[in-house]
Design a protein around this motif. Structure first.
Motif, mmCIF file in Angstrom:
data_model
loop_
_atom_site.group_PDB
_atom_site.id
_atom_site.type_symbol
_atom_site.label_atom_id
_atom_site.label_comp_id
_atom_site.label_asym_id
_atom_site.label_seq_id
_atom_site.Cartn_x
_atom_site.Cartn_y
_atom_site.Cartn_z
ATOM 1 N N ASP A 579 43.305 32.696 37.342
ATOM 2 C CA ASP A 579 41.998 32.134 37.716
ATOM 3 C C ASP A 579 40.976 33.247 37.900
ATOM 4 O OD1 ASP A 579 42.995 29.547 37.671
ATOM 5 O OD2 ASP A 579 43.646 29.632 39.763
ATOM 6 N N THR A 580 41.419 34.353 38.514
ATOM 7 C CA THR A 580 40.522 35.495 38.731
ATOM 8 C C THR A 580 40.068 36.090 37.406
ATOM 9 O OG1 THR A 580 41.841 35.966 40.710
ATOM 10 C CG2 THR A 580 40.249 37.630 40.048
ATOM 11 N N ILE A 581 40.966 36.127 36.430
ATOM 12 C CA ILE A 581 40.621 36.650 35.102
ATOM 13 C C ILE A 581 39.437 35.871 34.531
ATOM 14 C CG2 ILE A 581 41.409 36.737 32.690
ATOM 15 C CD1 ILE A 581 44.192 37.463 33.741
ATOM 16 N N LYS A 582 39.496 34.552 34.615
ATOM 17 C CA LYS A 582 38.437 33.711 34.043
ATOM 18 C C LYS A 582 37.128 33.869 34.801
ATOM 19 C CE LYS A 582 41.834 30.470 32.248
ATOM 20 N NZ LYS A 582 42.537 29.185 32.428
ATOM 21 N N LEU A 583 37.221 34.077 36.113
ATOM 22 C CA LEU A 583 36.011 34.254 36.917
ATOM 23 C C LEU A 583 35.265 35.528 36.541
ATOM 24 C CD1 LEU A 583 37.261 33.111 40.440
ATOM 25 C CD2 LEU A 583 35.569 31.958 39.013
ATOM 26 N N HIS A 584 35.984 36.486 36.005
ATOM 27 C CA HIS A 584 35.352 37.737 35.573
ATOM 28 C C HIS A 584 34.911 37.675 34.111
ATOM 29 C CE1 HIS A 584 35.776 40.428 39.029
ATOM 30 N NE2 HIS A 584 36.883 39.796 39.301
ATOM 31 N N GLY A 585 34.940 36.477 33.536
ATOM 32 C CA GLY A 585 34.475 36.315 32.167
ATOM 33 C C GLY A 585 35.440 36.852 31.135
ATOM 34 N N LEU A 586 36.704 36.994 31.511
ATOM 35 C CA LEU A 586 37.722 37.524 30.599
ATOM 36 C C LEU A 586 38.664 36.414 30.162
ATOM 37 C CD1 LEU A 586 38.571 40.709 32.700
ATOM 38 C CD2 LEU A 586 37.130 40.641 30.662
ATOM 39 N N GLU A 587 39.401 36.675 29.115
ATOM 40 C CA GLU A 587 40.392 35.721 28.627
ATOM 41 C C GLU A 587 41.763 36.387 28.602
ATOM 42 O OE1 GLU A 587 40.271 32.519 27.894
ATOM 43 O OE2 GLU A 587 38.145 32.380 28.375
ATOM 44 N N PRO A 588 42.820 35.667 28.991
ATOM 45 C CA PRO A 588 44.170 36.241 28.902
ATOM 46 C C PRO A 588 44.463 36.672 27.465
ATOM 47 C CG PRO A 588 44.202 34.152 30.100
ATOM 48 C CD PRO A 588 42.836 34.275 29.490
ATOM 49 N N SER A 589 45.117 37.806 27.314
ATOM 50 C CA SER A 589 45.451 38.330 25.989
ATOM 51 C C SER A 589 46.910 38.026 25.656
ATOM 52 C CB SER A 589 45.212 39.840 25.952
ATOM 53 O OG SER A 589 46.123 40.487 26.833
ATOM 54 N N ALA A 590 47.318 38.453 24.463
ATOM 55 C CA ALA A 590 48.723 38.287 24.060
ATOM 56 C C ALA A 590 49.643 39.027 25.031
ATOM 57 C CB ALA A 590 48.922 38.806 22.645
ATOM 58 N N VAL A 591 49.165 40.178 25.530
ATOM 59 C CA VAL A 591 49.961 40.958 26.499
ATOM 60 C C VAL A 591 50.150 40.164 27.787
ATOM 61 C CG1 VAL A 591 50.030 43.075 27.888
ATOM 62 C CG2 VAL A 591 49.207 43.159 25.534
ATOM 63 N N THR A 592 49.086 39.491 28.235
ATOM 64 C CA THR A 592 49.165 38.669 29.456
ATOM 65 C C THR A 592 50.252 37.608 29.313
ATOM 66 O OG1 THR A 592 46.745 38.864 29.469
ATOM 67 C CG2 THR A 592 47.724 37.473 31.151
ATOM 68 N N TYR A 593 50.178 36.860 28.225
ATOM 69 C CA TYR A 593 51.158 35.793 28.000
ATOM 70 C C TYR A 593 52.571 36.355 27.858
ATOM 71 C CZ TYR A 593 47.801 31.982 27.477
ATOM 72 O OH TYR A 593 46.858 31.026 27.724
ATOM 73 N N THR A 594 52.699 37.457 27.121
ATOM 74 C CA THR A 594 54.022 38.033 26.887
ATOM 75 C C THR A 594 54.657 38.482 28.199
ATOM 76 O OG1 THR A 594 53.287 38.772 24.700
ATOM 77 C CG2 THR A 594 55.286 39.782 25.575
ATOM 78 N N THR A 595 53.844 39.019 29.104
ATOM 79 C CA THR A 595 54.356 39.459 30.410
ATOM 80 C C THR A 595 54.918 38.278 31.195
ATOM 81 O OG1 THR A 595 52.694 41.220 30.448
ATOM 82 C CG2 THR A 595 53.776 40.698 32.536
ATOM 83 N N PHE A 596 54.170 37.182 31.216
ATOM 84 C CA PHE A 596 54.648 35.980 31.906
ATOM 85 C C PHE A 596 55.911 35.433 31.233
ATOM 86 C CE2 PHE A 596 50.310 35.530 33.746
ATOM 87 C CZ PHE A 596 50.693 35.362 35.069
ATOM 88 N N MET A 597 55.912 35.435 29.925
ATOM 89 C CA MET A 597 57.067 34.911 29.193
ATOM 90 C C MET A 597 58.320 35.724 29.487
ATOM 91 S SD MET A 597 55.003 34.096 25.672
ATOM 92 C CE MET A 597 56.367 33.616 24.649
ATOM 93 N N ASN A 598 58.144 37.043 29.595
ATOM 94 C CA ASN A 598 59.295 37.899 29.921
ATOM 95 C C ASN A 598 59.815 37.601 31.327
ATOM 96 O OD1 ASN A 598 61.018 40.197 29.072
ATOM 97 N ND2 ASN A 598 60.103 41.164 30.855
#
Length: 839
Positions: A579-598
């Motif tokens: 949620d904080t990422i979106k508030l800063h005008g950013l979008e989750p990247s492939a690295v973000t998703y991969t970290t959660f998936m791991n």
């Protein structure tokens, strides 16, 4: 159209927000020291003069003494800390009339030093103060903080607050405009549109910067045109970026013909075609494989009297490389210099990759031969491309040979060629030779630039030569080359990678004290350094410090923090950061998703892992080979090996190339389930796809054979690898030695042990101890004694543990003579034999 869109998106939200917005004007909710819900509502126009009210005293002291003298007073801090939120609001409202600077200073001090959470009213007062001071960067940061707390859908309540409490304030228009801009920049598009609609109702002019920001966010949709029409109707002066955004939007929507028509319509007008606009269309055509069309647009750029920049050339050169037209790509590179544009590192990298795609870099020699046939000699560009190409594929020796050829033909290497060679040599650990090249550069009259020094500084840090790195850093500064975050980052990164976190922190704080930290890059390095050491607490503290200093975090910042939380098993905390990422005008990247998936993979939650993969595809975030490797690891943990193999094959179909880790993951699983045939089939697949197996691959296979009792094939595999000069690690040898010891074949174990020693691997007493322990367990006393003697002859003194294991074995075998002999050796080595074992 825009009004209908606003009503559609806010009809339900407004009903939910109206109770909240009305509560803003009723009573305060927080105090500086405790919750205070009984504070009466007081008009800010008349200050309460009751004796117990500290507000007049504080305002008078701030006015008379100034902030610093007042705050240094004995009772001042305690007095301020007892203030309620409502009292703080009154002080700030009074100060903004008397002194804009004092109001901002008081606001910031309470927030940073006391952790005080200001009310919306106080935050908007300061927003108007900053707007009046023309401090737009600080204004934006204050509003970003408000939106971070209020979140998406908050526009109706914030507009109501601005409308009722700040309408008569100076610079009210600037605050409204910046609010819409920040909503847009943080990705809350519906809220931004709502604010702009309110501004139009109040006859407040929207700036072109705000319109452009919103236009950029809507460029993927048809609503872009409605907004563009609004801009024209409002007669807001457009700038060059407005048309560029529209053209980029049309390109993003694959409406290339419309983009060209729009370009032609704007030709001859004040803000007609620009280099940026044409670059966008060229880039899209090149990505679609239409390099010839891109060439036509390049000519159109010249026809309009525009000067192509490095980006223009690089886009076209990249398109020609992809199309296989390497000769034309080189011709355009040579054309750059004739038009006053120098090829940069990106240009050379594109060309080198182009040659690499065409059957390795050797393809470049064919182009050179054609140049020679035409009577043209290879020039500095051609040679530099070759050097870059060889260095990219890790063949620095060929790059150095080309350097010799160039020098022998009277060519002078440029800074880019030297920097590429330096970088490759540093990566291969040849730092002393790299330093020699640096001095050669200076000797031939070239001046090393910031990038050159930064490469060497990082290379030195990686080899633990931090003092030499700092010496080189000082040398760079003495030559008046101003270091930037890249140079500072090279030292910080080197220290963090070597886990010298204390030294890194000291250096980091020295940069803070000298005001050298202006962006988020250095914070990211430190945060990542703490995370990798498992210290998520320090990483979070640095993140908070970053926010306090009003430095905008990047997606790299959040990715490091998410990794840290997941590594510590705090996946729920990591999820909250989304949620904080979106508030800063950013979008989750492939690295973000991969970290959660791991993280979910480690938990065994394969359903959640696959759901995230689906979410990535829905959001058009391209999974990387690492992402798919994590999914494969998850499938293997569930023993769904056929599905894992199918996904591996699918990766090639969708154009994502698996790496050695991907294959090793599946090979290990097949070895564990004793399907060695399939494991070796995957090894063959690696060779078929020109993927060189790593030493880890062979270690897995040797271990699989040994665990399954097939020592004959394990021996054959190891010998075959030796014959083909394939580099192996010590693990391969220790695995096969232990297996032979467990089977009782001491001769084979000793043979491989001697080979391990001959190969130059670092041998420790643990290696001997491991073998002797296994032999003793199998009551192979004579063989154990042979290994023990070999250990002593190779200069390894025994330790207590290995001696006691042998004493027990001798006792059990009734070999008392050996017991006393070993006891004597122990005493001579300063060890104390167990009395029970020698009696």
């Amino acid at each position: 159209m825009l009004k209908k869109w606003i009503l559609l998106n806010f009809r339900k939200k407004r009903q939910l927000l109206s109770p909240f917005s009305s509560s803003i004007f009723s009573k305060p909710s927080v105090s500086a020291a405790k919750l205070s819900s009984d504070e009466p509502t007081i008009s800010f126009d008349s200050v309460d003069q009751t004796p117990a009210d500290p507000v007049p005293e504080i305002i008078a002291n701030l006015r008379n003494l100034g902030f610093k003298k007042f705050i240094d007073g004995d009772d001042s801090k305690n007095l301020i800390l007892r203030l309620s939120e409502f009292q703080v609001d009154r002080i700030i409202d009074c100060l903004r009339v008397e002194s804009l600077d004092l109001a901002v200073t008081f606001f910031d001090w309470l927030k940073i030093h006391c952790g005080f959470k200001h009310s919306l009213f106080a935050s908007f007062v300061i927003a108007h103060v900053l707007a009046a001071k023309r401090s737009f960067k600080e204004l934006r940061l204050v509003l970003e903080q408000i939106l971070q707390e209020q979140g998406s859908g908050s526009a109706p309540s914030l507009c109501e607050l601005l409308l009722h409490s700040f309408r008569g304030f100076e610079s009210n228009r600037e605050v409204w405009d910046m609010l819409a801009f920040v909503y847009s920049r943080t990705g809350m598009v519906h809220d931004a549109v709502f604010v702009i609609a309110k501004m139009k109702e109040l006859d407040l002019k929207v700036s072109i910067q705000t319109y452009n920001s919103l236009l950029y966010n809507l460029r993927h949709t048809d609503i872009m045109w409605d907004l563009y029409d609004d801009i024209k109707v409002s007669e807001t002066p457009r700038n060059v970026y407005t048309n560029s955004i529209v053209i980029d939007g049309l390109c993003q929507q694959s409406r290339l013909q419309d983009a060209i028509l729009f370009l032609q319509e704007t030709a001859g007008k004040e803000f007609g075609p620009s280099v940026v606009s044409l670059n966008a269309i060229m880039s899209r055509y090149c990505k679609l494989g239409f390099a010839e069309v891109a060439k036509g647009l390049f000519c159109l750029m010249l026809k309009y009297g525009l000067h192509p920049d490095a980006f223009s050339y690089n886009i076209l050169i990249h398109g020609l490389c992809i199309a296989g037209s390497m000769e034309e790509a080189l011709e355009f590179t040579n054309d750059m210099g004739r038009h006053g544009v120098e090829p940069d590192a990106i240009t050379y990298s594109i060309l080198a990759k182009g040659f690499h795609l065409l059957s390795q870099i050797s393809g470049a020699w064919k182009v050179i031969q054609k140049l020679l046939i035409k009577g043209s000699d290879p020039d500095i560009v051609t040679y530099t491309v070759l050097i870059c190409g060889y260095c990219q594929i890790g063949n620095v020796e060929e790059g150095l040979k080309l350097r010799e050829v160039m020098l022998s033909q009277g060519f002078k290497l440029n800074v880019i060629a030297y920097s590429v060679l330096l970088s490759s040599m540093c990566k291969s650990g040849r730092i002393d030779e790299a330093l020699g090249l640096l001095y050669e550069m200076e000797a031939v009259g070239l001046k090393p630039d910031l990038v050159t020094y930064s490469i060497l500084i990082r290379g030195l840090c990686k080899q633990d030569k931090v003092h030499k790195a700092i010496q080189l850093y000082n040398e760079m500064c003495s030559k008046r080359i101003s270091p930037n975050s890249f140079a500072h980052g090279a030292i910080l990164l080197g220290l963090c990678e070597k886990e010298m976190i204390t030294e890194a922190r000291m250096y980091f704080y020295s940069l803070i004290m000298s005001n050298c930290i202006q962006d988020v890059v250095l914070y990211n390095i430190m945060i990542d350094g703490y995370v990798k050491l498992g210290n998520i607490g320090e990483a979070v503290q640095l993140y908070r410090q970053l926010i306090e200093k009003r430095i905008s975090p990047s997606i790299v910042t959040f990715n490091s923090l998410i990794y840290g939380f997941c590594k510590n098993g705090k996946v729920a905390d990591a999820r909250r950061l989304l949620d904080t990422i979106k508030l800063h005008g950013l979008e989750p990247s492939a690295v973000t998703y991969t970290t959660f998936m791991n993280a979910y993979c480690e938990e065994g939650n394969i359903q959640r892992l696959l759901a995230l993969l689906q979410e990535m595809e829905t959001k058009a975030i391209g999974p990387t080979h690492v992402t798919y490797t994590v999914v494969i690891k998850g499938l293997c943990k569930q023993w769904k090996l056929q599905e894992a193999v199918q996904l591996l094959e699918d990766m090639y179909v969708i154009g994502v190339t698996p790496d050695q880790i991907t294959y090793n993951t599946i090979i290990r699983s097949f070895c564990k389930c004793k399907d060695l045939r399939k494991a070796f089939h995957l090894l063959n697949q690696m060779w078929l796809h020109n993927l060189e197996p790593t030493s880890a691959t062979y270690n897995i296979l040797i271990d699989g054979l040994c665990v399954n009792g097939d020592l004959k094939n394990a021996d054959c595999l190891l010998v075959s690898l030796q014959e083909h000069n394939i580099s192996l690690t010590k693990v391969a040898y220790t695995t096969i030695i232990k297996a032979h010891c467990a089977k009782g074949d001491v001769h084979k174990a000793m043979t491989f042990f001697c080979q391990m020693v001959e190969k130059g691997f670092e041998i420790s007493i643990r290696d001997y101890s491991s073998v002797i322990n296994r032999l003793c367990k199998r009551c192979l006393i004579t063989e154990a004694k042979s290994f023990f003697c070999m250990m002593l002859s190779n200069g390894f003194p025994p330790d207590q543990e290995i001696c006691e294991v042998m004493l027990i074995a001798f006792h059990q075998g009734g070999d008392l003579g050996s017991v006393f002999e070993l006891a004597a050796v122990m005493i001579k080595s300063g060890l104390l034999p167990d009395k029970f074992l020698i009696n």
